[in-house]
Design an enzyme around this catalytic site. Structure first.
Site, PDB file in Angstrom:
ATOM      1  N   THR A 195       4.959  -1.361  -4.582  1.00 49.37           N
ATOM      2  CA  THR A 195       3.881  -1.786  -3.806  1.00 49.37           C
ATOM      3  C   THR A 195       2.597  -0.906  -3.990  1.00 49.37           C
ATOM      4  O   THR A 195       1.500  -1.330  -4.045  1.00 49.37           O
ATOM      5  CB  THR A 195       4.382  -1.706  -2.252  1.00 49.37           C
ATOM      6  OG1 THR A 195       5.601  -2.434  -2.286  1.00 49.37           O
ATOM      7  CG2 THR A 195       3.342  -2.530  -1.440  1.00 49.37           C
ATOM      8  N   GLU A 231      -1.613  12.746   1.355  1.00 55.50           N
ATOM      9  CA  GLU A 231      -2.458  12.155   2.187  1.00 55.50           C
ATOM     10  C   GLU A 231      -1.771  10.774   2.565  1.00 55.50           C
ATOM     11  O   GLU A 231      -1.597  10.191   3.753  1.00 55.50           O
ATOM     12  CB  GLU A 231      -3.759  11.941   1.794  1.00 55.50           C
ATOM     13  CG  GLU A 231      -4.717  11.234   2.719  1.00 55.50           C
ATOM     14  CD  GLU A 231      -4.977  12.051   4.046  1.00 55.50           C
ATOM     15  OE1 GLU A 231      -5.796  13.103   3.914  1.00 55.50           O
ATOM     16  OE2 GLU A 231      -4.500  11.828   5.168  1.00 55.50           O
ATOM     17  N   GLY A 233      -0.991   5.885   6.086  1.00 58.50           N
ATOM     18  CA  GLY A 233      -1.443   5.058   5.042  1.00 58.50           C
ATOM     19  C   GLY A 233      -2.928   5.346   4.797  1.00 58.50           C
ATOM     20  O   GLY A 233      -3.401   6.593   4.098  1.00 58.50           O
ATOM     21  N   GLY A 260       5.236  -6.415   2.456  1.00 56.15           N
ATOM     22  CA  GLY A 260       5.267  -5.108   1.806  1.00 56.15           C
ATOM     23  C   GLY A 260       5.045  -3.882   2.624  1.00 56.15           C
ATOM     24  O   GLY A 260       4.606  -3.087   2.288  1.00 56.15           O
ATOM     25  N   LYS A 294       7.208  11.299   9.286  1.00 57.22           N
ATOM     26  CA  LYS A 294       5.789  11.511   9.216  1.00 57.22           C
ATOM     27  C   LYS A 294       5.229  12.451  10.560  1.00 57.22           C
ATOM     28  O   LYS A 294       4.500  13.330  10.075  1.00 57.22           O
ATOM     29  CB  LYS A 294       5.111  10.028   9.548  1.00 57.22           C
ATOM     30  CG  LYS A 294       5.337   9.195   8.489  1.00 57.22           C
ATOM     31  CD  LYS A 294       4.921   7.594   8.498  1.00 57.22           C
ATOM     32  CE  LYS A 294       4.934   6.767   7.352  1.00 57.22           C
ATOM     33  NZ  LYS A 294       5.018   5.354   7.855  1.00 57.22           N
ATOM     34  N   GLY A 320       1.329  -0.957   3.452  1.00 55.97           N
ATOM     35  CA  GLY A 320       0.749  -1.916   2.550  1.00 55.97           C
ATOM     36  C   GLY A 320       0.036  -1.333   1.293  1.00 55.97           C
ATOM     37  O   GLY A 320      -0.245  -0.297   1.118  1.00 55.97           O
TER      38      GLY A 320
HETATM   39  N1  HSE Z   1       7.488   1.327   6.163  1.00 58.24           N
HETATM   40  C1  HSE Z   1       6.179   2.174   6.638  1.00 58.24           C
HETATM   41  C2  HSE Z   1       5.696   1.203   7.514  1.00 58.24           C
HETATM   42  C3  HSE Z   1       5.253   2.142   5.308  1.00 58.24           C
HETATM   43  O1  HSE Z   1       6.014   0.278   7.961  1.00 58.24           O
HETATM   44  O2  HSE Z   1       4.799   2.070   8.117  1.00 58.24           O
HETATM   45  C4  HSE Z   1       4.343   3.179   5.062  1.00 58.24           C
HETATM   46  O3  HSE Z   1       4.886   4.650   5.167  1.00 58.24           O
END
Ligand code: HSE
Length: 427
Positions: free
Chosen positions: A13, A127, A132, A185, A203, A300
């Site tokens: 992705t 980053e 995201g 995605g 995170k 995404g």
């Molecule tokens: N699976 C993660 C989310 C993707 O849904 O935030 C980005 O780290």
């Protein structure tokens, strides 16, 4: 002319988004930064997902990228902690700058990888691993450099925020909303990482190092996911003027850093409550900034790719200008508050028979455990079990949990396992 030669490993992705944006915005990137980004090689298992114009750059052997003399920067977008770990180590050992969105790997092996980067005089850009498209890492590292972080609340997982929003706004059930998030995605390959709070904890651990200058591993974080949240909890929250969000929380307390990822009820009028679908948010208080909030698309293809590209150019500039002061991502362990000792307000939902003495028994157990009730509600109903909703004043988590365990032992009156959620009113 300044240029950077990159190799991209992983065309999922995010990887395909990176290719798409670099291809489309090459001129703009050059005009804005004065740096020409040259994609030298692209690696994946096969080239079936790759536009034919890139086929000459394709390889299925990642070592052709990490060991290439021509490549300056390796972009690892495989994810996970197996092959990606080998790739990252090899890239750093070969003195390449490394750009990645891999929060799981950096959360688990960050100390080793950052130390390796330091020993090779190169840097790791991550980053895209948190929030995201939101430039949260850069904001903490440079934008808030004079501040001391006091607290940080993050909606750090797009999938769970999407699920909770769909359940509330479109009355979807949990699995329907999850499969839609996967189709769009947002979800990790293994959705357990999303729904059980592990992705958010990875995170949070990365953010805590930067914000609180403290090494935090996911073992230090109390983690609960959203799988115990039913539509009924979502409706109850709404009727109380609250909304459920999966929050990653880090707070400085006298007992040490309080760390948690769990579903939390927050007031509907708090800015965090307005963050919907796959949007991510980092809300924080620091010594000088006061309360601030960063918000944007947290998952995404193109949003995450936008952060990868920002890193490619930021670190290219540092490399080209031979910035001698390496960024420090290595931190020492600090004091962590014990989860049971932390204080919070709680929402408790009990399903009970409707007989004399039930309320007395429950309130007696809570009182004995020093849990003070701030409101209690039982709607009129002819059918048993009836639902009892209790909100507490700030109480020690350990005391609330032992009260509920004790209440649940009364099988003659408690007809379903009780549910509790923390309630954060930000006071
Ligand atoms: N699976 C993660 C989310 C993707 O849904 O935030 C980005 O780290």
């Amino acid at each position: 002319m300044n240029h950077i030669n990159i190799g991209i490993i992983g065309l999922g992705t995010v990887g395909s988004g990176v290719l798409e944006i670099i291809n489309k915005e090459k001129e703009k990137l050059f005009t804005e930064t004065g740096i020409q980004v040259n994609i030298v090689k692209i690696c994946d298992k096969d080239n079936s997902k790759l536009d034919s114009k890139f086929h000459s750059m394709f390889t299925s052997n990642w070592k052709e990228i990490t060991e290439s003399k021509e490549i300056d920067t390796v972009v690892e977008l495989i994810g996970g902690n197996t092959v990606a770990y080998e790739v990252q180590k090899s890239a750093l050992e070969n003195s390449k700058f490394l750009i990645t969105a891999n929060k799981a790997l950096l959360s688990e092996k960050g100390q080793e990888l950052f130390a390796l980067a330091k020993s090779k005089n190169v840097e790791i850009g991550f980053e895209a691993s948190v929030g995201g498209a939101i430039p949260v890492i850069r904001s903490i590292k440079t934008g808030l450099v004079s501040n001391e972080f006091l607290s940080l609340y993050g909606i750090l997982n797009g999938t769970t925020n999407f699920i909770l929003t769909k359940m509330e706004e479109e009355d979807m059930d949990y699995f329907e909303a999850l499969s839609l998030a996967q189709k769009l995605g947002f979800a990790e390959q293994d959705p357990t990482f999303d729904v059980e709070g592990i992705d958010a904890a990875h995170k949070l651990s990365l953010l805590c190092g930067l914000a609180f200058k403290q090494k935090v591993s996911i073992e230090d974080i109390s983690i609960e996911g959203i799988s115990k949240i039913s539509k009924s909890e979502i409706k109850q929250a709404k009727s109380l003027g609250l909304r459920i969000k999966l929050l990653g929380i880090a707070k400085k307390t006298e007992q040490g850093l309080e760390l948690r990822v769990s579903p939390i009820m927050i007031p509907l009028d708090h800015p965090l409550a307005s963050v919907k679908f796959e949007m991510n948010t980092i809300y924080f208080e620091t010594s000088y900034s006061g309360p601030s909030m960063l918000m944007g698309k947290g998952a995404g293809s193109l949003p995450t790719a936008s952060a990868v590209i920002a890193d490619i150019l930021y670190y290219a500039e540092r490399k080209i200008n031979k910035n001698s002061a390496l960024e420090n991502n290595l931190f020492e362990k600090g004091k962590i508050a014990s989860s049971k000792e932390t204080e919070a307000r709680f929402y408790i939902r009990l399903k009970t028979v409707d007989k004399p003495g039930v309320l007395g028994l429950i309130t007696n157990i809570l009182g004995k455990n020093y849990v003070s009730i701030s409101s209690i509600r039982q709607n009129e109903s002819l059918n048993e079990p009836v639902e009892l909703i209790i909100l507490t004043h700030k109480s020690k988590a350990g005391n609330v949990i032992s009260s509920i365990d004790e209440i649940d032992k009364h099988k003659d009156i408690i007809k379903e396992k009780s549910i509790y959620l923390r309630l954060e009113d930000f006071n």
